[in-house]
Design a protein around this motif. Structure first.
Motif, PDB file in Angstrom:
ATOM      1  N   ASN A 115       0.810  -1.229   0.000  1.00  0.00           N
ATOM      2  CA  ASN A 115       0.000   0.000   0.000  1.00  0.00           C
ATOM      3  C   ASN A 115       0.842   1.277   0.000  1.00  0.00           C
ATOM      4  N   CYS A 116       2.166   1.136   0.013  1.00  0.00           N
ATOM      5  CA  CYS A 116       3.081   2.294   0.047  1.00  0.00           C
ATOM      6  C   CYS A 116       2.912   3.091   1.342  1.00  0.00           C
ATOM      7  N   PHE A 117       2.792   2.377   2.472  1.00  0.00           N
ATOM      8  CA  PHE A 117       2.744   3.026   3.792  1.00  0.00           C
ATOM      9  C   PHE A 117       4.103   2.828   4.471  1.00  0.00           C
ATOM     10  N   ALA A 299      -2.148   7.398  -7.834  1.00  0.00           N
ATOM     11  CA  ALA A 299      -3.028   6.232  -8.006  1.00  0.00           C
ATOM     12  C   ALA A 299      -2.409   5.337  -9.071  1.00  0.00           C
ATOM     13  N   ARG A 300      -2.269   4.047  -8.758  1.00  0.00           N
ATOM     14  CA  ARG A 300      -1.702   3.119  -9.736  1.00  0.00           C
ATOM     15  C   ARG A 300      -2.802   2.552 -10.623  1.00  0.00           C
ATOM     16  N   LEU A 301      -2.436   2.213 -11.849  1.00  0.00           N
ATOM     17  CA  LEU A 301      -3.412   1.585 -12.755  1.00  0.00           C
ATOM     18  C   LEU A 301      -3.406   0.076 -12.499  1.00  0.00           C
ATOM     19  N   ASN A 302      -3.676  -0.311 -11.261  1.00  0.00           N
ATOM     20  CA  ASN A 302      -3.730  -1.738 -10.926  1.00  0.00           C
ATOM     21  C   ASN A 302      -5.170  -2.237 -11.076  1.00  0.00           C
ATOM     22  N   TRP A 303      -5.474  -3.361 -10.457  1.00  0.00           N
ATOM     23  CA  TRP A 303      -6.803  -3.969 -10.626  1.00  0.00           C
ATOM     24  C   TRP A 303      -7.926  -3.036 -10.201  1.00  0.00           C
ATOM     25  N   ILE A 331       5.826   9.150  -7.410  1.00  0.00           N
ATOM     26  CA  ILE A 331       7.214   9.275  -6.950  1.00  0.00           C
ATOM     27  C   ILE A 331       8.078   8.144  -7.486  1.00  0.00           C
ATOM     28  N   SER A 332       7.435   7.068  -7.914  1.00  0.00           N
ATOM     29  CA  SER A 332       8.213   5.944  -8.434  1.00  0.00           C
ATOM     30  C   SER A 332       8.430   6.101  -9.936  1.00  0.00           C
ATOM     31  N   PRO A 333       9.685   6.178 -10.370  1.00  0.00           N
ATOM     32  CA  PRO A 333       9.944   6.369 -11.801  1.00  0.00           C
ATOM     33  C   PRO A 333       9.601   5.142 -12.635  1.00  0.00           C
ATOM     34  N   VAL A 347       7.411  12.553 -12.624  1.00  0.00           N
ATOM     35  CA  VAL A 347       8.023  11.845 -11.505  1.00  0.00           C
ATOM     36  C   VAL A 347       8.504  12.847 -10.454  1.00  0.00           C
ATOM     37  N   GLY A 348       8.022  12.634  -9.251  1.00  0.00           N
ATOM     38  CA  GLY A 348       8.412  13.499  -8.147  1.00  0.00           C
ATOM     39  C   GLY A 348       7.460  13.303  -6.995  1.00  0.00           C
ATOM     40  N   ASP A 349       7.701  14.010  -5.905  1.00  0.00           N
ATOM     41  CA  ASP A 349       6.752  13.893  -4.800  1.00  0.00           C
ATOM     42  C   ASP A 349       5.511  14.711  -5.138  1.00  0.00           C
ATOM     43  N   ILE A 350       4.385  14.265  -4.648  1.00  0.00           N
ATOM     44  CA  ILE A 350       3.113  14.846  -5.078  1.00  0.00           C
ATOM     45  C   ILE A 350       3.011  16.321  -4.713  1.00  0.00           C
ATOM     46  N   ALA A 351       3.516  16.688  -3.548  1.00  0.00           N
ATOM     47  CA  ALA A 351       3.441  18.102  -3.164  1.00  0.00           C
ATOM     48  C   ALA A 351       4.187  18.968  -4.182  1.00  0.00           C
TER      49      ALA A 351
HETATM   50  P1  ADP Z   1      -5.078   3.903  -4.855  1.00  0.00           P
HETATM   51  O1  ADP Z   1      -5.219   2.506  -4.343  1.00  0.00           O
HETATM   52  O2  ADP Z   1      -5.750   4.914  -4.007  1.00  0.00           O
HETATM   53  O3  ADP Z   1      -5.404   4.006  -6.299  1.00  0.00           O
HETATM   54  P2  ADP Z   1      -2.277   3.333  -5.003  1.00  0.00           P
HETATM   55  O4  ADP Z   1      -1.832   2.739  -3.724  1.00  0.00           O
HETATM   56  O5  ADP Z   1      -2.532   2.409  -6.132  1.00  0.00           O
HETATM   57  O6  ADP Z   1      -3.526   4.290  -4.727  1.00  0.00           O
HETATM   58  O7  ADP Z   1      -1.198   4.365  -5.503  1.00  0.00           O
HETATM   59  C1  ADP Z   1      -0.493   5.191  -4.669  1.00  0.00           C
HETATM   60  C2  ADP Z   1       0.689   5.705  -5.470  1.00  0.00           C
HETATM   61  O8  ADP Z   1       1.122   6.902  -4.853  1.00  0.00           O
HETATM   62  C3  ADP Z   1       1.875   4.767  -5.519  1.00  0.00           C
HETATM   63  O9  ADP Z   1       2.218   4.472  -6.863  1.00  0.00           O
HETATM   64  C4  ADP Z   1       2.999   5.533  -4.815  1.00  0.00           C
HETATM   65  O10 ADP Z   1       4.249   5.385  -5.453  1.00  0.00           O
HETATM   66  C5  ADP Z   1       2.531   6.950  -4.925  1.00  0.00           C
HETATM   67  N1  ADP Z   1       2.967   7.809  -3.839  1.00  0.00           N
HETATM   68  C6  ADP Z   1       2.865   7.586  -2.517  1.00  0.00           C
HETATM   69  N2  ADP Z   1       3.317   8.625  -1.826  1.00  0.00           N
HETATM   70  C7  ADP Z   1       3.704   9.552  -2.718  1.00  0.00           C
HETATM   71  C8  ADP Z   1       4.253  10.859  -2.631  1.00  0.00           C
HETATM   72  N3  ADP Z   1       4.483  11.453  -1.464  1.00  0.00           N
HETATM   73  N4  ADP Z   1       4.546  11.494  -3.788  1.00  0.00           N
HETATM   74  C9  ADP Z   1       4.319  10.902  -4.968  1.00  0.00           C
HETATM   75  N5  ADP Z   1       3.787   9.694  -5.120  1.00  0.00           N
HETATM   76  C10 ADP Z   1       3.495   9.018  -4.015  1.00  0.00           C
END
Ligand code: ADP
Ligand code: TZD
Ligand code: MG
Length: 591
Positions: A115-117, A299-303, A331-333, A347-351
């Motif tokens: 979950n990227c926590f 948000a990832r383009l997952n399921w 943030i993930s390239p 690519v970068g931090d969301i803020a």
């Molecule tokens: P959701 O389930 O709500 O669609 P996801 O968990 O699939 O969200 O996606 C969260 C994405 O946010 C991940 O790809 C992660 O790399 C990205 N992410 C998390 N924290 C940050 C941040 N501070 N800046 C940029 N991207 C981030």
């Protein structure tokens, strides 16, 4: 405490001068170094479960002013730590004993990574020499090797003087870049090691800038905004990465300044109030296939987003691309192109990214065609009206809709309350019916759709935010962590749990065709979950009507007492797997 005394001096001559009494050298042990390293880095809360070799660590941490929340099962402590990380941007700390305790916590560590926590699982472990020769130690396991595949990073500290570095590395790994779960292995022997106190304390590291900003490239921002400007039917998707980033004001400004309809993913609900005029949640199945340019923010383009293709997105078959162009802020390239082509990765931090996008938009912007925003608005208004009709009904027995209509009102009246949610129907209906008004208030099953996060999330939500917590739990979902009701009562946390009791997994109506046993999806009929709270001094209420449910929830929030409401739901009301019936292989075969 050990002291070092000078060696005795002896000699042939009579009456040697007595040696001057050397001041004892103060020492510090491994336990204390771990505690001080955590405190130095502002990590003041531990979610865990004591036992060999970490019992004294929990005691001494508490004595030293850390908050130590002791659970009944490590998995729940781990989930608590994981969501504490999401809520605070600091790694949540989970502390477990060796092998079995470690394994119980590992599920949550994998969940945090998925979950990227940011989270750190600190586990005691048995004696290295015995473990490595597989000689059968107490709770023997090569925990570092087991943890590695499911976490972002894993470290082991063998010497007390390395504790500072070990914890610093764990913190940086958890929170920098894409956040995730980190494993820190602390063998039993480490805790008792002593080093000279001044040198020991000097070896601790206060991590400077643990999650450095990552500023996006100017050309990436221009490419993204150019693509967005050319769109006829643009859409913004906000994910839990956007919620995690705590860039709430800029995200709101970007959405409002562009005038683009947006769709919040489950845990991004409330970044802007769900009642916002640009919110397209109630028109999801209209906007996804119709949009031509989609801006994904965290948000990832997952399921959960059907991999960005297929019928959901207007593709001809389940694998076909729907023709959308995508901008992805992450943030993930390496996230871009993982499922479909990303035309403009940012690519970068969301803020930093959102602030840069906002500046570019402010330099000149035309709002999307009224034809598009109008169509979204009409679709949404029609769907909201349809839902209002359903919610207004008062069937006997109570169903998900009539119960959640109450929860919807309660959350509206208490927008600062945290909402924890798990189950299948109990999850899907709550997500669509209960509007959220503020960021990071809704926490749920996340990327895996995992059952069991419930009570751990409740504890962490109450502890980290100090707000009222409301948990909407399927009866099956609740069972995974139900014993932590004792934990909630013990710490007197303001948690109101509503068990949506439909006698089972999805429904309570299945039958064993042979007539021998209960069906695998069915529980004891008419179970009284409310009595679990009473066993521990909490408040239990059995609610069979919306009015009873409303009264009980209002009273729970007024009193802030731990409360468990058994909401009796029509056992025929649910559907198989809630909204994701199609993922069932057997259901698919039947078609
Ligand atoms: P959701 O389930 O709500 O669609 P996801 O968990 O699939 O969200 O996606 C969260 C994405 O946010 C991940 O790809 C992660 O790399 C990205 N992410 C998390 N924290 C940050 C941040 N501070 N800046 C940029 N991207 C981030
Ligand atoms: N185990 C784990 C850890 N996660 C899971 N998601 C499941 C099993 C499978 N599962 C679901 O996906 S939902 C669910 C299970 C067991 C429970 C649904 O029943 P409920 O909700 O009572 O919680 P409803 O309201 O009856 O649908
Ligand atoms: Mg159920």
């Amino acid at each position: 405490m050990a002291t070092v005394t000078p060696p005795a001096v002896s000699g042939p001559s009579a009456a040697p001068a007595p040696a001057p009494a050397a001041a004892p050298v103060e020492t510090i042990d491994g336990f204390q170094l771990v505690i001080e390293a955590l405190k130095l880095n502002g990590l003041d809360t531990i979610y865990g479960l004591p036992g060999i070799p970490i019992t004294d660590l929990t005691r001494r941490a508490q004595a030293d002013g850390l908050r130590v929340l002791a659970f009944r099962h490590e998995q729940n402590a781990g989930y608590a730590a994981s969501i504490a990380g999401f809520l605070t941007q600091k790694p949540g700390i989970c502390l477990t004993v060796s092998a079995p305790g470690f394994l119980n916590g590992l599920n949550a560590l994998a969940h945090a990574t998925t979950n990227c926590f940011p989270m750190i699982l600190i586990s005691g472990s048995s004696e290295r020499e015995i473990v490595d020769l597989q000689q059968g130690d107490y709770e023997e396991m090569d925990q570092l090797a087991v943890a590695k595949p499911v976490c972002k990073a894993a470290f082991r500290v063998l010497h007390a003087e390395d504790i500072g570095v070990g914890i610093a590395r764990a913190i940086r790994s958890a929170v920098s870049g894409r956040p995730g779960g980190v494993y820190l292995d602390l063998p039993a022997k480490l805790f008792a090691q002593s080093v000279e106190a001044v040198a020991g304390r000097a070896s601790l590291i206060k991590v400077v800038d643990p999650a450095p900003r990552q500023v996006p490239a100017a050309d990436a921002i221009r490419r993204a905004v150019d693509l967005l400007k050319g769109a006829k039917k643009p859409l913004i998707v906000l994910g839990k990465g956007a919620a995690y980033a705590q860039a709430d004001a800029d995200i709101k400004a970007l959405v409002e300044r562009t005038g683009i309809p947006y769709l919040p993913m489950s845990m991004a609900k409330g970044l802007l109030p769900d009642t916002h005029e640009q919110c397209a949640s109630a028109a999801r199945s209209f906007v996804l296939p119709a949009a031509d340019v989609v801006l994904l923010i965290g948000a990832r383009l997952n399921w959960l987003l059907s991999h960005g293709k297929g019928k959901t997105w207007g593709g001809k078959s389940s694998k076909d691309w729907g023709g959308q162009k995508f901008i992805q802020v992450d943030i993930s390239p390496i996230e871009a192109d993982s499922n479909v082509k990303i035309d403009a990765p940012v690519v970068g931090d969301i803020a930093s990214c959102v602030s840069a996008l906002l500046k570019e938009v402010n330099a000149g912007w035309t709002r999307p065609p009224a034809e598009w925003t109008g169509a979204v608005h009409d679709k949404k208004t029609a769907n909201v009206a349809k839902m209002a009709e359903t919610l207004a009904k008062d069937p006997q027995p109570m169903n998900f809709h009539s119960a959640l209509n109450v929860v919807r009102d309660i959350v509206k009246a208490n927008p600062d309350a945290m909402l924890v949610n798990e189950g299948a129907n109990a999850l899907d209906f709550t997500r669509s019916i209960v509007d959220m008004y503020k960021p990071r208030k809704r926490i749920d099953v996340g990327t895996w759709g995992i059952m069991g996060i419930g009570m751990g999330y409740c504890v962490a939500a109450a502890v980290e935010t100090k707000q009222q917590v409301i948990a909407i739990e399927g009866d099956s979902a609740f069972g995974f962590s139900g014993m932590e009701v004792e934990t909630i009562c013990r710490y007197e946390l303001p948690v109101c749990i509503v068990v949506m009791n439909n006698n089972g997994v999805y429904k309570g109506t299945d039958k064993d065709p042979t007539g021998r046993d209960p069906a695998p999806t069915v529980f004891v009929k008419g179970a009284r979950y409310d009595r679990i709270a009473e066993a521990f001094g909490g408040v239990g209420v059995n609610a069979t009507t919306p009015a009873e449910l409303r009264r009980a929830m209002e009273e729970a929030i007024r009193s802030r007492r731990p409360t468990l409401i058994n909401a009796v739901i029509d056992e025929t009301a649910g559907t198989e797997s809630g909204r994701i019936t199609s993922l069932n292989p057997s259901a698919a075969k039947k078609k």
